[in-house]
Design a protein around this motif. Structure first.
Motif, PDB file in Angstrom:
ATOM      1  N   LYS A   1       0.872  -1.302  -0.177  1.00  7.99           N
ATOM      2  CA  LYS A   1      -0.140  -0.047   0.060  1.00  7.99           C
ATOM      3  C   LYS A   1       0.602   1.445  -0.014  1.00  7.99           C
ATOM      4  O   LYS A   1       0.605   2.396  -0.431  1.00  7.99           O
ATOM      5  CB  LYS A   1      -0.882   0.042   1.164  1.00  7.99           C
ATOM      6  N   LYS A   2       2.016   1.284   0.412  1.00 11.49           N
ATOM      7  CA  LYS A   2       3.042   2.421   0.658  1.00 11.49           C
ATOM      8  C   LYS A   2       3.633   2.560  -1.036  1.00 11.49           C
ATOM      9  O   LYS A   2       3.978   3.721  -1.301  1.00 11.49           O
ATOM     10  CB  LYS A   2       4.303   2.144   1.543  1.00 11.49           C
ATOM     11  N   GLY A   3       3.607   1.371  -1.694  1.00  6.83           N
ATOM     12  CA  GLY A   3       4.042   1.714  -3.048  1.00  6.83           C
ATOM     13  C   GLY A   3       5.593   1.545  -3.220  1.00  6.83           C
ATOM     14  O   GLY A   3       6.374   1.056  -2.074  1.00  6.83           O
ATOM     15  N   PHE A   4       6.223   1.602  -4.178  1.00  8.62           N
ATOM     16  CA  PHE A   4       7.835   1.587  -4.448  1.00  8.62           C
ATOM     17  C   PHE A   4       8.543   2.618  -3.740  1.00  8.62           C
ATOM     18  O   PHE A   4       7.884   3.804  -4.136  1.00  8.62           O
ATOM     19  CB  PHE A   4       8.104   1.258  -5.976  1.00  8.62           C
ATOM     20  N   TYR A   5       9.754   2.422  -3.404  1.00  8.42           N
ATOM     21  CA  TYR A   5      10.505   3.510  -2.661  1.00  8.42           C
ATOM     22  C   TYR A   5      11.712   3.675  -3.795  1.00  8.42           C
ATOM     23  O   TYR A   5      12.352   2.902  -4.459  1.00  8.42           O
ATOM     24  CB  TYR A   5      11.042   3.016  -1.397  1.00  8.42           C
TER      25      TYR A   5
ATOM     26  N   ALA B   1      18.424   0.500  -1.418  1.00  2.00           N
ATOM     27  CA  ALA B   1      17.088  -0.097  -1.229  1.00  2.00           C
ATOM     28  C   ALA B   1      16.134   0.658  -2.399  1.00  2.00           C
ATOM     29  O   ALA B   1      14.898   0.170  -2.098  1.00  2.00           O
ATOM     30  CB  ALA B   1      16.586   0.538   0.345  1.00  2.00           C
ATOM     31  N   SER B   2      16.631   1.469  -3.010  1.00  2.00           N
ATOM     32  CA  SER B   2      15.956   2.046  -4.074  1.00  2.00           C
ATOM     33  C   SER B   2      15.758   1.064  -5.078  1.00  2.00           C
ATOM     34  O   SER B   2      16.271   0.320  -5.537  1.00  2.00           O
ATOM     35  CB  SER B   2      16.559   3.180  -4.808  1.00  2.00           C
ATOM     36  N   THR B   3      14.237   1.110  -5.732  1.00  8.05           N
ATOM     37  CA  THR B   3      13.613   0.325  -6.447  1.00  8.05           C
ATOM     38  C   THR B   3      14.206   0.956  -8.084  1.00  8.05           C
ATOM     39  O   THR B   3      14.099   1.982  -8.159  1.00  8.05           O
ATOM     40  CB  THR B   3      12.118   0.162  -6.522  1.00  8.05           C
TER      41      THR B   3
ATOM     42  N   HIS C   1      13.394  -4.394  -9.529  1.00 13.67           N
ATOM     43  CA  HIS C   1      14.152  -5.026  -8.377  1.00 13.67           C
ATOM     44  C   HIS C   1      14.789  -3.703  -7.766  1.00 13.67           C
ATOM     45  O   HIS C   1      14.794  -2.840  -7.930  1.00 13.67           O
ATOM     46  CB  HIS C   1      15.261  -5.892  -9.131  1.00 13.67           C
ATOM     47  N   LYS C   2      15.643  -4.415  -6.660  1.00 10.51           N
ATOM     48  CA  LYS C   2      16.461  -3.048  -5.857  1.00 10.51           C
ATOM     49  C   LYS C   2      17.779  -2.890  -6.598  1.00 10.51           C
ATOM     50  O   LYS C   2      18.344  -3.848  -7.089  1.00 10.51           O
ATOM     51  CB  LYS C   2      16.443  -3.586  -4.443  1.00 10.51           C
TER      52      LYS C   2
END
Length: 93
Positions: free
Chosen positions: A6-10, A37-39, A69-70
């Motif tokens: 629900k937060k979505g990608f970062y 950690a960034s997508t 992917h990260k």
């Protein structure tokens, strides 16, 4: 643990800003980041991103298969030195 759906990608805002600025430039440079950690977004495709592995920046060329992917998945943090040979271990014991 993965991020909540629900937060979505970062993606780190500073990294996204650098990628957007690099879109209009012909001469592509390596974008350095500590954000493992960034997508990877579709805007990243075709750029080379230097991902920090704790020791140095590992250049990662982003392709279409990497989207979703990260960044940290493509820059391993541990280096496998290999196993010792049988001769070496036999002489020690």
């Amino acid at each position: 643990m993965s991020r909540s759906t629900k937060k979505g990608f970062y993606v780190q805002p500073a990294l996204m800003k650098k990628v957007e600025a690099m879109k209009d430039v012909k001469d592509k440079k390596i974008i350095q980041t500590w954000s493992r950690a960034s997508t990877i977004f579709p805007e990243f495709v075709g750029n080379t991103i230097g991902v920090y592995d704790g020791h140095k920046f590992v250049p990662v060329y982003v392709t279409e298969d990497m989207v979703g992917h990260k960044l940290g998945e493509f820059a391993p943090t541990r280096k496998f030195g290999g196993h010792t040979s049988n001769e070496k271990s036999a002489s020690n014991g």
